[in-house]
Design an enzyme around this catalytic site. Structure first.
Site, PDB file in Angstrom:
ATOM      1  N   GLY A  69       0.817  -1.216   0.000  1.00 26.21           N
ATOM      2  CA  GLY A  69       0.000   0.000   0.000  1.00 26.21           C
ATOM      3  C   GLY A  69       0.845   1.258   0.000  1.00 26.21           C
ATOM      4  O   GLY A  69       0.553   2.230   0.688  1.00 26.21           O
TER       5      GLY A  69
ATOM      6  N   THR B 180       2.541   4.247  -2.782  1.00 23.21           N
ATOM      7  CA  THR B 180       1.869   5.002  -3.848  1.00 23.21           C
ATOM      8  C   THR B 180       1.476   4.074  -4.992  1.00 23.21           C
ATOM      9  O   THR B 180       0.397   4.214  -5.577  1.00 23.21           O
ATOM     10  CB  THR B 180       2.778   6.132  -4.381  1.00 23.21           C
ATOM     11  OG1 THR B 180       3.528   6.668  -3.293  1.00 23.21           O
ATOM     12  CG2 THR B 180       1.976   7.231  -5.010  1.00 23.21           C
TER      13      THR B 180
ATOM     14  N   SER C  85       1.105  -3.850   5.199  1.00 28.19           N
ATOM     15  CA  SER C  85       1.435  -3.915   6.615  1.00 28.19           C
ATOM     16  C   SER C  85       1.825  -2.521   7.108  1.00 28.19           C
ATOM     17  O   SER C  85       2.787  -1.933   6.593  1.00 28.19           O
ATOM     18  CB  SER C  85       2.609  -4.879   6.821  1.00 28.19           C
ATOM     19  OG  SER C  85       3.103  -4.709   8.124  1.00 28.19           O
TER      20      SER C  85
ATOM     21  N   ILE D 121       5.461  -1.972   8.033  1.00 31.97           N
ATOM     22  CA  ILE D 121       6.544  -1.840   7.039  1.00 31.97           C
ATOM     23  C   ILE D 121       6.340  -0.515   6.315  1.00 31.97           C
ATOM     24  O   ILE D 121       5.346  -0.317   5.618  1.00 31.97           O
ATOM     25  CB  ILE D 121       6.524  -3.016   6.032  1.00 31.97           C
ATOM     26  CG1 ILE D 121       6.649  -4.339   6.781  1.00 31.97           C
ATOM     27  CG2 ILE D 121       7.641  -2.864   5.007  1.00 31.97           C
ATOM     28  CD1 ILE D 121       6.519  -5.575   5.911  1.00 31.97           C
TER      29      ILE D 121
ATOM     30  N   LYS E  13       4.241  21.677 -11.613  1.00 32.72           N
ATOM     31  CA  LYS E  13       5.610  21.471 -12.107  1.00 32.72           C
ATOM     32  C   LYS E  13       5.581  21.598 -13.625  1.00 32.72           C
ATOM     33  O   LYS E  13       4.854  20.860 -14.296  1.00 32.72           O
ATOM     34  CB  LYS E  13       6.090  20.070 -11.704  1.00 32.72           C
ATOM     35  CG  LYS E  13       7.392  19.650 -12.349  1.00 32.72           C
ATOM     36  CD  LYS E  13       7.804  18.249 -11.888  1.00 32.72           C
ATOM     37  CE  LYS E  13       9.012  17.757 -12.676  1.00 32.72           C
ATOM     38  NZ  LYS E  13       9.388  16.379 -12.321  1.00 32.72           N
TER      39      LYS E  13
ATOM     40  N   PRO F  73      11.544  21.203 -20.215  1.00 34.71           N
ATOM     41  CA  PRO F  73      10.159  21.474 -19.808  1.00 34.71           C
ATOM     42  C   PRO F  73       9.195  20.451 -20.397  1.00 34.71           C
ATOM     43  O   PRO F  73       9.525  19.763 -21.369  1.00 34.71           O
ATOM     44  CB  PRO F  73       9.900  22.849 -20.447  1.00 34.71           C
ATOM     45  CG  PRO F  73      10.766  22.869 -21.651  1.00 34.71           C
ATOM     46  CD  PRO F  73      11.943  21.961 -21.398  1.00 34.71           C
TER      47      PRO F  73
ATOM     48  N   GLU G 180      14.513  12.037 -13.732  1.00 31.85           N
ATOM     49  CA  GLU G 180      13.422  12.637 -14.509  1.00 31.85           C
ATOM     50  C   GLU G 180      12.063  12.343 -13.861  1.00 31.85           C
ATOM     51  O   GLU G 180      11.018  12.516 -14.512  1.00 31.85           O
ATOM     52  CB  GLU G 180      13.451  12.152 -15.957  1.00 31.85           C
ATOM     53  CG  GLU G 180      14.627  12.676 -16.772  1.00 31.85           C
ATOM     54  CD  GLU G 180      14.386  14.062 -17.408  1.00 31.85           C
ATOM     55  OE1 GLU G 180      13.240  14.546 -17.377  1.00 31.85           O
ATOM     56  OE2 GLU G 180      15.353  14.631 -17.928  1.00 31.85           O
TER      57      GLU G 180
ATOM     58  N   THR H 107      10.326   9.639 -13.120  1.00 37.35           N
ATOM     59  CA  THR H 107       9.499   8.817 -14.003  1.00 37.35           C
ATOM     60  C   THR H 107       8.858   7.609 -13.312  1.00 37.35           C
ATOM     61  O   THR H 107       8.171   6.828 -13.970  1.00 37.35           O
ATOM     62  CB  THR H 107      10.355   8.289 -15.172  1.00 37.35           C
ATOM     63  OG1 THR H 107      11.597   7.835 -14.637  1.00 37.35           O
ATOM     64  CG2 THR H 107      10.586   9.338 -16.229  1.00 37.35           C
TER      65      THR H 107
END
Ligand SMILES: Cc1cc2nc3c(=O)[nH]c(=O)nc-3n(C[C@H](O)[C@H](O)[C@H](O)COP(=O)(O)OP(=O)(O)OC[C@H]3O[C@@H](n4cnc5c(N)ncnc54)[C@H](O)[C@@H]3O)c2cc1C
Length: 488
Positions: free
Chosen positions: A12, A14, A39, A42, A78, A98, A341, A343
């Protein structure tokens, strides 16, 4: 009636909650039950604080407006990344990469033509900051928010507090019906064909599933551990394996870009949030000890020894198969190409989206894994080429780290072809169009990088004094006029 398909997401962070929210949204009218097991003992990695425009697409797909999620995640806009001190010997001390907005339709071709002209030795404008509108926004600290009558679509990503982003997505996914279990996965059972059948938690509870999504971070409990899918390291041309992070006060005016500054043995990021400035130093412990790196980082930030620094290890590379049997890995469990970058969440979304497309098209069939693996691996490889080029093209001479980065010969065939096309003065845009699909880094990104590092031959002795499309198209005046529509 068939029983519903059971999708179990392990982890769990992102990645786990992005996958849960997207699958719950995409599969809402299908007979699917989604359970996420994590958990609370963790910790998540949770330093990811910058995105590409993929995150904008992700929220647009979920139907969540900027005004809804951004304030809850301390998020800022951003418009790109500024690279400082990567190539001091080339005469270009800094440049911006950009995100490309619709306004750049007017300038992308002149930029590429000017770069080609400069590669012939003629003196024309090639600094990337001049040609792309988001760089004008960045220099003026203006948010990419358009007035209602502005006719062009803007492109942007975000800076955000990733722990809060995880919590926001958790709430959203639960509202869409995702079941949440707080438990430590202690064992995994398999079917006779080797596919996964059940996760077993520390108290002996069983969770059976049809499809498993491994979002357990660098541990990769399911794909790499239970299914023994090998990890392909990128250490031969991406040397960084350590990072440290430290927050400082917010800046005023608030920047709208990430700053990536080369230091003696790696690079430091600065990411502006509403609540703090996120800072990090990414380096290789083969070249600099943790103590020396921390001292350099503190000096660079101008902070005292009391300020708390958090140290992290990174595994750079990707799994040999992102989908094996009935398990797909997302996030750090599938690989990581260092944060230069920003990503990582981009790749999570692209992978999760592809998985959802395939599921919606033809259900959960392990035989689809071939196409999926080919496409996701290509996306990782394309990102890797772009990141490797940053290090390969550096012109720093202050340490063995930078010299070794410049001198090693471990380049992929595709990166060699890009550099060869550039050095021979051929049409790079055409080469990329013919050889690359499904990549975040299009021709303009490559031109930014190569021009931004000043990768040009010496000027020719005779100059015609004309043919500079930047001046002939009056691009500066055009962009400065557009800028009047934006606010800090
Ligand atoms: C230095 C650094 C900088 C970064 N910067 C960026 C950036 O700017 N932009 C970007 O997009 N990304 C960035 N990333 C990557 C980003 O942080 C991660 O990709 C992102 O947070 C997703 O992580 P994750 O969910 O895959 O793993 P994690 O955050 O590690 O989450 C793993 C989850 O698995 C659970 N788990 C593990 N083992 C078990 C078990 N046995 N039982 C139950 N649960 C378990 C944990 O509880 C946790 O919930 C950065 C990463 C690093 C290291």
């Amino acid at each position: 009636m068939n029983s519903p398909q059971r999708i179990i997401i392990a982890g769990g962070g992102t990645a786990g909650w992005m996958a849960a929210a997207l699958m719950a949204h995409r599969f809402k009218s299908l007979p699917v039950v989604i359970t996420l097991i994590e958990s609370s003992d963790i910790a998540t990695i949770g330093v990811g604080e910058g995105s590409t425009p993929s995150l904008k697409q992700f929220f647009a797909e979920l139907g969540i407006a900027d005004e809804t999620w951004m304030p809850q995640c301390s998020a800022t806009y951003k418009v790109g990344i500024e690279f400082c001190n990567w190539s001091p010997a080339s005469g270009v001390p800094s440049y911006r990469h950009p995100f490309i907005s619709q306004l750049d339709t007017f300038s992308q071709r002149p930029f590429e033509v000017n770069c080609q002209t400069r590669r012939l030795g003629l003196d024309v404008t090639t600094h990337p900051d001049k040609f792309l509108f988001n760089s004008y926004l960045a220099q003026a600290h203006c948010a990419p928010v358009t007035p209602p009558n502005f006719p062009f679509r803007m492109e942007y990503g975000y800076h955000f507090d990733s722990a809060r982003l995880g919590q926001f997505l958790k709430k959203h996914a639960q509202q869409l019906g995702v079941r949440h279990v707080d438990a430590r996965i202690a064992g995994v059972d398999t079917h006779p064909d080797g596919s996964l059948s059940t996760l077993i938690d520390a108290s002996g509870q069983h969770y059976s599933g049809d499809m498993f999504v491994d979002c357990t971070g660098f541990r990769s409990l399911l794909l790499q551990q239970a299914l023994a899918v090998p990890f392909v390291s990128f250490a031969d041309n991406l040397f960084n394996n350590k990072a440290m992070v430290l927050a400082t006060d917010t800046k005023a005016p608030l920047p709208v870009e990430t700053k990536a500054t080369a230091l003696s043995n790696g690079w430091a990021w600065q990411i502006p949030l509403h609540s703090r400035t996120g800072n990090g130093y990414v380096y290789s412990d083969a070249y600099q000890t943790q103590e020396a790196a921390e001292q350099e980082f503190r000096r660079y930030l101008g902070v005292t020894d009391d300020a708390q620094v958090q140290h992290l290890s990174m595994q750079i590379g990707q799994v040999a198969q992102h989908w094996s049997k009935n398990c797909v890995a997302l996030g750090l469990a599938q690989g990581f190409i260092e944060p230069l970058e920003a990503t990582a969440l981009h790749l999570v979304y692209q992978s999760a989206r592809l998985f959802c497309d395939q599921y919606q098209h033809s259900g959960l069939k392990a035989q689809q894994s071939g196409t999926y693996n080919q496409q996701v691996t290509a996306q990782f490889d394309n990102v890797r080429d772009y990141i490797v080029a940053h290090y390969k093209l550096n012109t720093r001479n202050d340490s063995a780290y930078w010299q070794d980065n410049r001198n090693h010969r471990h380049l992929s065939e595709s990166l060699l072809q890009i550099l060869d096309t550039w050095y021979r003065g051929r049409d790079l845009a055409a080469h990329l169009a013919n050889h690359r699909e499904a990549t975040h880094f299009h021709s303009t990104s490559w031109h930014c990088l190569l021009a931004g590092y000043g990768t040009f031959p010496a000027l020719a002795p005779d100059q015609p004094g004309q043919g500079d499309l930047f001046k002939e198209h009056r691009l500066q005046q055009f962009f400065e006029g557009c800028l009047l529509n934006f606010k800090t």
